[in-house]
Design a protein around this motif. Structure first.
Motif, PDB file in Angstrom:
ATOM      1  N   ALA A   3     124.753 -65.215 -22.224  1.00 42.24           N
ATOM      2  CA  ALA A   3     124.028 -63.988 -22.523  1.00 42.24           C
ATOM      3  C   ALA A   3     124.588 -62.793 -21.764  1.00 42.24           C
ATOM      4  O   ALA A   3     124.554 -61.657 -22.255  1.00 42.24           O
ATOM      5  CB  ALA A   3     122.551 -64.178 -22.176  1.00 42.24           C
ATOM      6  N   GLU A   4     125.122 -63.064 -20.571  1.00 43.41           N
ATOM      7  CA  GLU A   4     125.637 -61.971 -19.744  1.00 43.41           C
ATOM      8  C   GLU A   4     127.084 -61.614 -20.068  1.00 43.41           C
ATOM      9  O   GLU A   4     127.609 -60.613 -19.572  1.00 43.41           O
ATOM     10  CB  GLU A   4     125.506 -62.347 -18.265  1.00 43.41           C
ATOM     11  N   ALA A   5     127.733 -62.427 -20.896  1.00 41.66           N
ATOM     12  CA  ALA A   5     129.124 -62.160 -21.280  1.00 41.66           C
ATOM     13  C   ALA A   5     129.185 -61.042 -22.317  1.00 41.66           C
ATOM     14  O   ALA A   5     128.223 -60.770 -23.029  1.00 41.66           O
ATOM     15  CB  ALA A   5     129.751 -63.432 -21.849  1.00 41.66           C
ATOM     16  N   THR A   6     130.340 -60.395 -22.377  1.00 46.12           N
ATOM     17  CA  THR A   6     130.585 -59.400 -23.420  1.00 46.12           C
ATOM     18  C   THR A   6     131.095 -60.145 -24.644  1.00 46.12           C
ATOM     19  O   THR A   6     132.217 -60.664 -24.659  1.00 46.12           O
ATOM     20  CB  THR A   6     131.628 -58.368 -22.960  1.00 46.12           C
ATOM     21  N   LEU A   7     130.275 -60.240 -25.669  1.00 46.09           N
ATOM     22  CA  LEU A   7     130.592 -61.062 -26.830  1.00 46.09           C
ATOM     23  C   LEU A   7     131.228 -60.231 -27.942  1.00 46.09           C
ATOM     24  O   LEU A   7     130.627 -59.267 -28.429  1.00 46.09           O
ATOM     25  CB  LEU A   7     129.326 -61.744 -27.361  1.00 46.09           C
ATOM     26  N   VAL A   8     132.419 -60.618 -28.317  1.00 50.91           N
ATOM     27  CA  VAL A   8     133.092 -59.972 -29.452  1.00 50.91           C
ATOM     28  C   VAL A   8     132.427 -60.464 -30.731  1.00 50.91           C
ATOM     29  O   VAL A   8     131.740 -61.487 -30.748  1.00 50.91           O
ATOM     30  CB  VAL A   8     134.596 -60.294 -29.451  1.00 50.91           C
ATOM     31  N   PRO A   9     132.623 -59.735 -31.846  1.00 53.75           N
ATOM     32  CA  PRO A   9     131.981 -60.140 -33.107  1.00 53.75           C
ATOM     33  C   PRO A   9     132.264 -61.586 -33.514  1.00 53.75           C
ATOM     34  O   PRO A   9     131.361 -62.279 -34.008  1.00 53.75           O
ATOM     35  CB  PRO A   9     132.555 -59.152 -34.117  1.00 53.75           C
ATOM     36  N   ASP A  10     133.501 -62.054 -33.294  1.00 49.21           N
ATOM     37  CA  ASP A  10     133.820 -63.434 -33.674  1.00 49.21           C
ATOM     38  C   ASP A  10     133.002 -64.441 -32.866  1.00 49.21           C
ATOM     39  O   ASP A  10     132.604 -65.494 -33.382  1.00 49.21           O
ATOM     40  CB  ASP A  10     135.311 -63.711 -33.477  1.00 49.21           C
ATOM     41  N   ALA A  11     132.778 -64.137 -31.593  1.00 46.49           N
ATOM     42  CA  ALA A  11     132.002 -65.037 -30.747  1.00 46.49           C
ATOM     43  C   ALA A  11     130.551 -65.094 -31.219  1.00 46.49           C
ATOM     44  O   ALA A  11     129.935 -66.174 -31.287  1.00 46.49           O
ATOM     45  CB  ALA A  11     132.060 -64.581 -29.290  1.00 46.49           C
ATOM     46  N   ARG A  12     129.998 -63.956 -31.564  1.00 44.90           N
ATOM     47  CA  ARG A  12     128.624 -63.909 -32.052  1.00 44.90           C
ATOM     48  C   ARG A  12     128.501 -64.670 -33.378  1.00 44.90           C
ATOM     49  O   ARG A  12     127.539 -65.415 -33.595  1.00 44.90           O
ATOM     50  CB  ARG A  12     128.181 -62.451 -32.219  1.00 44.90           C
ATOM     51  N   ALA A  13     129.495 -64.474 -34.230  1.00 46.95           N
ATOM     52  CA  ALA A  13     129.496 -65.164 -35.521  1.00 46.95           C
ATOM     53  C   ALA A  13     129.595 -66.676 -35.335  1.00 46.95           C
ATOM     54  O   ALA A  13     128.976 -67.449 -36.072  1.00 46.95           O
ATOM     55  CB  ALA A  13     130.640 -64.652 -36.386  1.00 46.95           C
ATOM     56  N   HIS A  14     130.383 -67.091 -34.339  1.00 43.32           N
ATOM     57  CA  HIS A  14     130.553 -68.525 -34.060  1.00 43.32           C
ATOM     58  C   HIS A  14     129.220 -69.149 -33.653  1.00 43.32           C
ATOM     59  O   HIS A  14     128.832 -70.218 -34.152  1.00 43.32           O
ATOM     60  CB  HIS A  14     131.585 -68.711 -32.953  1.00 43.32           C
ATOM     61  N   LEU A  15     128.490 -68.468 -32.774  1.00 47.81           N
ATOM     62  CA  LEU A  15     127.201 -68.993 -32.334  1.00 47.81           C
ATOM     63  C   LEU A  15     126.234 -69.082 -33.514  1.00 47.81           C
ATOM     64  O   LEU A  15     125.537 -70.093 -33.683  1.00 47.81           O
ATOM     65  CB  LEU A  15     126.610 -68.101 -31.241  1.00 47.81           C
ATOM     66  N   LEU A  16     126.201 -68.040 -34.345  1.00 53.44           N
ATOM     67  CA  LEU A  16     125.293 -68.047 -35.487  1.00 53.44           C
ATOM     68  C   LEU A  16     125.670 -69.126 -36.497  1.00 53.44           C
ATOM     69  O   LEU A  16     124.792 -69.732 -37.129  1.00 53.44           O
ATOM     70  CB  LEU A  16     125.295 -66.667 -36.156  1.00 53.44           C
ATOM     71  N   ALA A  17     126.969 -69.386 -36.639  1.00 44.66           N
ATOM     72  CA  ALA A  17     127.416 -70.438 -37.556  1.00 44.66           C
ATOM     73  C   ALA A  17     126.970 -71.810 -37.069  1.00 44.66           C
ATOM     74  O   ALA A  17     126.495 -72.652 -37.855  1.00 44.66           O
ATOM     75  CB  ALA A  17     128.935 -70.399 -37.709  1.00 44.66           C
ATOM     76  N   MET A  18     127.094 -72.050 -35.762  1.00 43.31           N
ATOM     77  CA  MET A  18     126.658 -73.336 -35.202  1.00 43.31           C
ATOM     78  C   MET A  18     125.135 -73.472 -35.273  1.00 43.31           C
ATOM     79  O   MET A  18     124.608 -74.568 -35.497  1.00 43.31           O
ATOM     80  CB  MET A  18     127.124 -73.473 -33.753  1.00 43.31           C
ATOM     81  N   LEU A  19     124.431 -72.346 -35.104  1.00 40.71           N
ATOM     82  CA  LEU A  19     122.973 -72.355 -35.234  1.00 40.71           C
ATOM     83  C   LEU A  19     122.575 -72.710 -36.665  1.00 40.71           C
ATOM     84  O   LEU A  19     121.667 -73.524 -36.884  1.00 40.71           O
ATOM     85  CB  LEU A  19     122.396 -70.991 -34.851  1.00 40.71           C
ATOM     86  N   ALA A  20     123.259 -72.123 -37.636  1.00 38.97           N
ATOM     87  CA  ALA A  20     122.959 -72.406 -39.045  1.00 38.97           C
ATOM     88  C   ALA A  20     123.210 -73.880 -39.366  1.00 38.97           C
ATOM     89  O   ALA A  20     122.454 -74.502 -40.124  1.00 38.97           O
ATOM     90  CB  ALA A  20     123.788 -71.510 -39.952  1.00 38.97           C
ATOM     91  N   GLU A  21     124.272 -74.430 -38.784  1.00 33.53           N
ATOM     92  CA  GLU A  21     124.587 -75.837 -39.056  1.00 33.53           C
ATOM     93  C   GLU A  21     123.516 -76.779 -38.521  1.00 33.53           C
ATOM     94  O   GLU A  21     123.103 -77.721 -39.201  1.00 33.53           O
ATOM     95  CB  GLU A  21     125.955 -76.200 -38.470  1.00 33.53           C
ATOM     96  N   VAL A  22     123.074 -76.537 -37.300  1.00 31.04           N
ATOM     97  CA  VAL A  22     122.048 -77.429 -36.742  1.00 31.04           C
ATOM     98  C   VAL A  22     120.703 -77.188 -37.424  1.00 31.04           C
ATOM     99  O   VAL A  22     119.915 -78.116 -37.612  1.00 31.04           O
ATOM    100  CB  VAL A  22     121.947 -77.274 -35.205  1.00 31.04           C
ATOM    101  N   ASP A  23     120.449 -75.941 -37.825  1.00 34.74           N
ATOM    102  CA  ASP A  23     119.217 -75.629 -38.551  1.00 34.74           C
ATOM    103  C   ASP A  23     119.146 -76.391 -39.872  1.00 34.74           C
ATOM    104  O   ASP A  23     118.082 -76.814 -40.301  1.00 34.74           O
ATOM    105  CB  ASP A  23     119.144 -74.127 -38.836  1.00 34.74           C
ATOM    106  N   GLY A  24     120.300 -76.529 -40.520  1.00 38.59           N
ATOM    107  CA  GLY A  24     120.337 -77.175 -41.821  1.00 38.59           C
ATOM    108  C   GLY A  24     120.597 -78.669 -41.772  1.00 38.59           C
ATOM    109  O   GLY A  24     120.706 -79.319 -42.817  1.00 38.59           O
ATOM    110  N   ALA A  25     120.687 -79.222 -40.585  1.00 37.30           N
ATOM    111  CA  ALA A  25     121.026 -80.645 -40.444  1.00 37.30           C
ATOM    112  C   ALA A  25     119.838 -81.534 -40.788  1.00 37.30           C
ATOM    113  O   ALA A  25     118.685 -81.205 -40.486  1.00 37.30           O
ATOM    114  CB  ALA A  25     121.488 -80.940 -39.025  1.00 37.30           C
ATOM    115  N   GLY A  26     120.127 -82.670 -41.424  1.00 34.17           N
ATOM    116  CA  GLY A  26     119.108 -83.676 -41.667  1.00 34.17           C
ATOM    117  C   GLY A  26     119.038 -84.629 -40.494  1.00 34.17           C
ATOM    118  O   GLY A  26     119.774 -84.482 -39.502  1.00 34.17           O
TER     119      GLY A  26
END
Length: 242
Positions: free
Chosen positions: A128-151
């Motif tokens: 949270a304290e790091a300076t996150l570039v757009p790709d880093a933010r997108a990566h976190l959201l992509a992993m969140l979406a994957e676990v959200d959609g997991a069976g």
């Protein structure tokens, strides 16, 4: 002469509420079953009474009782003399996974949970304290979406990948390696207990809270969200395995 009132649930440790009411209820009911407070084949107290003893809502208690019935620890009987009963023989925990040539003892479980509780909240705060570039933010959201959609069949590996993604945002290869190693050891333990839908729902909510805190740059909130999330899993592992 009046005899002092005996409350059997008082024998079960009463940890301070951490926000994981369902997981805490599961842990304490399992303790009661394993310690013989709810003896084999006996009827548990009525739902209202048990909820009051445990200090939880009846809805939370019902969720916990339902999961323990599914896992084979309790059974429900209908009719005049019905209710919720402890099974005559508790289910056997599956054989310990062999990690580094050794089985997982109660001390091993506590060691893994302690180390995890140090490493992962620290990773969340640093992310949270790091300076996150757009790709880093997108990566976190992509992993969140994957676990959200997991069976249920894919949840645990996707869950691990999300937590490793949090560590990746810190930019520290050593921290990523530590989190990955810890997740592997925890997954070894999680494979030995049931995957509970209520806990799964809690995890989805907590993952979103953690990701949100990281993306808005709130280190304290990210660390706190990680602690609450990890404590829920720890309670289940202690309840089923120790």
């Amino acid at each position: 002469m009046n005899q002092p009132h005996f409350d059997p649930v008082a024998l079960v440790p009463r940890p301070v509420r951490t926000g994981n009411a369902f997981e805490e209820t599961m842990e304490r009911l399992l303790q009661g079953l394993k310690l013989g407070i709810y003896s084999a084949g006996s009827k548990l107290p009525a739902e209202r009474e048990l909820a009051e003893q445990l200090g939880v809502s009846r809805a939370t208690l019902r969720d916990a009782l339902a999961e323990l019935q599914t896992a084979g620890y309790l059974q429900s009987r209908r009719g005049r003399y019905g209710g919720t009963f402890a099974v005559s023989v508790l289910p056997e925990v599956s054989a310990p996974s062999r990690a580094r040539g050794q089985g997982a003892s109660a001390d091993d479980v506590e060691d893994i949970l302690l180390f995890r509780n140090v490493v992962e909240p620290a990773a969340a705060r640093l992310a949270a304290e790091a300076t996150l570039v757009p790709d880093a933010r997108a990566h976190l959201l992509a992993m969140l979406a994957e676990v959200d959609g997991a069976g249920t069949d894919t949840f645990r590996p996707k869950d691990s990948r999300f937590h490793i993604a949090v560590a990746e945002l810190t930019g520290s290869p050593s921290l990523v390696a530590a989190v990955a190693d810890t997740r592997a050891r925890v997954s070894d333990l999680l494979d030995r207990i049931p995957l509970l839908q209520t806990n799964l729902d809690h995890s989805h909510t907590q993952h979103r809270q953690l990701a949100d805190a990281i993306l808005r740059g709130d280190g304290a909130a990210a660390e706190a969200a990680a602690v609450v999330h990890l404590e829920g899993t720890a309670r289940l592992l202690r309840g089923f395995l120790t």
